[in-house]
Design a protein around this motif. Structure first.
Motif, PDB file in Angstrom:
ATOM      1  N   ARG A 185     -10.799  69.292 -26.489  1.00  0.00           N
ATOM      2  CA  ARG A 185     -11.037  68.655 -25.191  1.00  0.00           C
ATOM      3  C   ARG A 185     -12.526  68.545 -24.883  1.00  0.00           C
ATOM      4  O   ARG A 185     -12.908  67.934 -23.893  1.00  0.00           O
ATOM      5  N   LEU A 186     -13.358  69.196 -25.688  1.00  0.00           N
ATOM      6  CA  LEU A 186     -14.781  69.263 -25.342  1.00  0.00           C
ATOM      7  C   LEU A 186     -15.691  68.518 -26.310  1.00  0.00           C
ATOM      8  O   LEU A 186     -16.679  67.909 -25.888  1.00  0.00           O
ATOM      9  N   VAL A 334     -21.464  72.484 -23.640  1.00  0.00           N
ATOM     10  CA  VAL A 334     -20.900  71.151 -23.404  1.00  0.00           C
ATOM     11  C   VAL A 334     -20.979  70.826 -21.923  1.00  0.00           C
ATOM     12  O   VAL A 334     -20.601  71.645 -21.081  1.00  0.00           O
ATOM     13  N   PRO A 336     -19.310  68.047 -19.922  1.00  0.00           N
ATOM     14  CA  PRO A 336     -18.430  66.876 -20.011  1.00  0.00           C
ATOM     15  C   PRO A 336     -18.870  65.790 -19.031  1.00  0.00           C
ATOM     16  O   PRO A 336     -19.461  66.089 -17.989  1.00  0.00           O
ATOM     17  N   GLN A 339     -15.108  63.065 -14.535  1.00  0.00           N
ATOM     18  CA  GLN A 339     -13.723  62.677 -14.842  1.00  0.00           C
ATOM     19  C   GLN A 339     -13.541  61.157 -14.713  1.00  0.00           C
ATOM     20  O   GLN A 339     -14.023  60.550 -13.759  1.00  0.00           O
ATOM     21  N   TRP A 345     -19.090  58.508 -27.474  1.00  0.00           N
ATOM     22  CA  TRP A 345     -19.976  59.582 -27.937  1.00  0.00           C
ATOM     23  C   TRP A 345     -20.941  59.040 -28.988  1.00  0.00           C
ATOM     24  O   TRP A 345     -20.539  58.284 -29.867  1.00  0.00           O
ATOM     25  N   GLY A 367     -22.809  62.663 -20.210  1.00  0.00           N
ATOM     26  CA  GLY A 367     -22.437  64.026 -20.587  1.00  0.00           C
ATOM     27  C   GLY A 367     -23.052  64.327 -21.935  1.00  0.00           C
ATOM     28  O   GLY A 367     -23.593  63.425 -22.590  1.00  0.00           O
ATOM     29  N   ALA A 369     -23.076  67.278 -25.574  1.00  0.00           N
ATOM     30  CA  ALA A 369     -22.666  68.490 -26.287  1.00  0.00           C
ATOM     31  C   ALA A 369     -23.837  68.886 -27.180  1.00  0.00           C
ATOM     32  O   ALA A 369     -24.411  68.034 -27.868  1.00  0.00           O
TER      33      ALA A 369
END
Ligand SMILES: Cc1cc2nc3c(=O)[nH]c(=O)nc-3n(C[C@H](O)[C@H](O)[C@H](O)COP(=O)(O)OP(=O)(O)OC[C@H]3O[C@@H](n4cnc5c(N)ncnc54)[C@H](O)[C@@H]3O)c2cc1C
Length: 389
Positions: A185-186, A334, A336, A339, A345, A367, A369
């Motif tokens: 999910r990340l 991370v 994110p 929403q 990405w 966002g 990571a």
């Protein structure tokens, strides 16, 4: 019994609210009711306690009586709230009824239980509380017990953190997940592959696209059967497949519930009604469609709610809040995207780290990571990300 502000739950949410409120108002009456022992511990420490060399006793940071004295509040521990009557502003508990002027629900979340077949299914552990962790440590036993193999169901944040910690403690660790990658999910794909490699270098074994269906007991261990029909042996099985907000009490009491207990921007449940206000915060709560079971959102909620309870109606805002994954084998942060964001990405993979950005239509990063050496950029980048609420 009449309590001014009545908080139900002594987790990070309930206790942080009491702390913030006490800072703003030295005299307001605060009563806290908790189904557990009523002391304070930091739940994130549970998934790196082996590496930190912490015993269960050392994890409990403030015992109930010390916490009550520190925050000048009453704590009723081992007490279950069984019903809320919003009309009469009363909660029913296992030790009698309590009236309130402001009720705060900080009820947390509970682990999702997999429906597993086999006579070992009931023995599968999950850790979302210090007491569960104590049970887990007892199951791990001492070095002489010969228990070495731990199977973890779920390669999400908590499963991976436990995997890393258990490797640190010298255990053999196999992690199973139906998803094709860790931290599904990340992380985007290349970042996940980097993460997997670092964790495998540390000795963690992953089985992706693989779910466990059966857990059978044998004389000395558990035999797990996966959805491909293969078997795996383990001494301990830990489930880390996720949490579900604790909403049963609110639902049974007629309060609005979706994924979590639904609150408005002032964290209030029953806004506009001619009733004593009821609020919710923490893992049990859904605000603006967001249920974020992490510490930083809880802190933002506690600060905003404390101001409201102290007399200044305050709206909740969330800045972008990076999540730190506590896996020293592969440091990972991370943030994110908000929403519902649309974008893709873009990943830069180097020998020592990964920088990945979730980029929207106007080429702006929404966002990110960061893995390995790239995690040093976390603070600077977080400040540039759009707010979540
Ligand atoms: C292993 C692990 C590691 C984590 N690591 C991180 C991390 O690194 N960073 C991060 O941001 N987040 C992390 N999290 C998430 C974070 O710890 C949680 O979001 C947070 O602790 C939740 O706090 P809470 O107070 O909302 O819920 P809880 O801690 O679940 O507290 C709920 C309270 O409500 C009480 N209660 C419930 N129902 C009743 C009732 N009917 N009557 C009376 N009392 C009741 C319970 O007894 C308990 O006291 C981690 C979580 C876990 C499990």
């Amino acid at each position: 019994m009449n309590a001014g502000v009545l908080i139900v739950g002594s987790g990070m949410a309930g206790v942080s609210l009491a702390r913030e409120l006490r800072k703003l108002d030295a005299n307001i009456g605060i009563t806290l009711i908790s189904a557990d022992a009523g002391g304070f511990y930091s739940k994130p420490n549970l998934s790196n306690a082996l590496a930190a060399g912490k015993s269960v006793e050392q994890l409990m940071m403030t015992q109930r009586d010390a916490l009550a004295a520190q925050l000048k509040m009453q704590i009723h521990s081992d007490v279950q709230v069984t019903a809320i009557d919003a009309q009469s502003a009363t909660v029913a508990t296992s030790i009698g009824d309590f009236e309130y002027q402001h009720l705060v629900l900080a009820l947390g979340a509970r682990p999702i239980r997999l429906s597993l077949a086999g006579d070992g299914a009931e023995d599968v552990l999950s850790v979302n509380h210090l007491d569960h962790y104590a049970e887990f440590r007892r199951a791990l036993g001492g070095k002489s017990d010969g228990k070495k193999r731990v199977a973890i169901l779920g390669a999400g944040l908590i499963g991976c953190e436990f995997a890393n910690d258990l490797r640190h403690g010298g255990f053999e660790v196999e992690v199973f997940d139906l998803a094709p990658q860790a931290l599904g999910r990340l992380l985007p794909t290349h970042a996940a592959a980097f993460f997997q490699q670092r964790m495998e270098n540390a000795g963690v074994k992953f089985h992706f696209n693989t779910g466990i269906a059966h857990v059978e007991k044998s004389a000395h261990h558990y035999r797990l059967t996966d959805n491909h029909g293969a078997s795996h042996n383990a001494d301990i099985v830990l489930s880390a497949i996720g949490l579900i907000p604790e909403t049963a009490l609110a639902k049974a009491s007629g309060l609005p519930v979706n994924r979590g207990i639904v609150v408005n921007g002032h964290l209030q449940v029953n806004a506009g009604k001619d009733q004593a206000p009821i609020y919710a915060l923490g893992d049990c709560t859904e605000v603006g469609g967001l249920n974020l079971p992490f510490i930083l959102p809880i802190m933002a909620q506690a600060r905003a709610m404390a101001k409201t309870l102290a007399g200044t109606l305050t709206e909740l805002h969330y800045a972008a809040m990076p999540i730190v994954v506590k896996t020293p084998a592969c440091p990972t942060v991370v943030c994110p995207p908000p929403q519902g964001s649309n974008g893709v990405w873009q990943e830069e993979v180097g020998a020592d780290g990964v920088r990945a950005f979730f980029v929207g239509a106007d080429a702006k990063p929404l966002g990110f990571a960061l893995l390995g050496s790239a995690t040093t950029e976390r603070q600077a980048l977080a400040a540039q990300m759009p707010a979540w609420l």
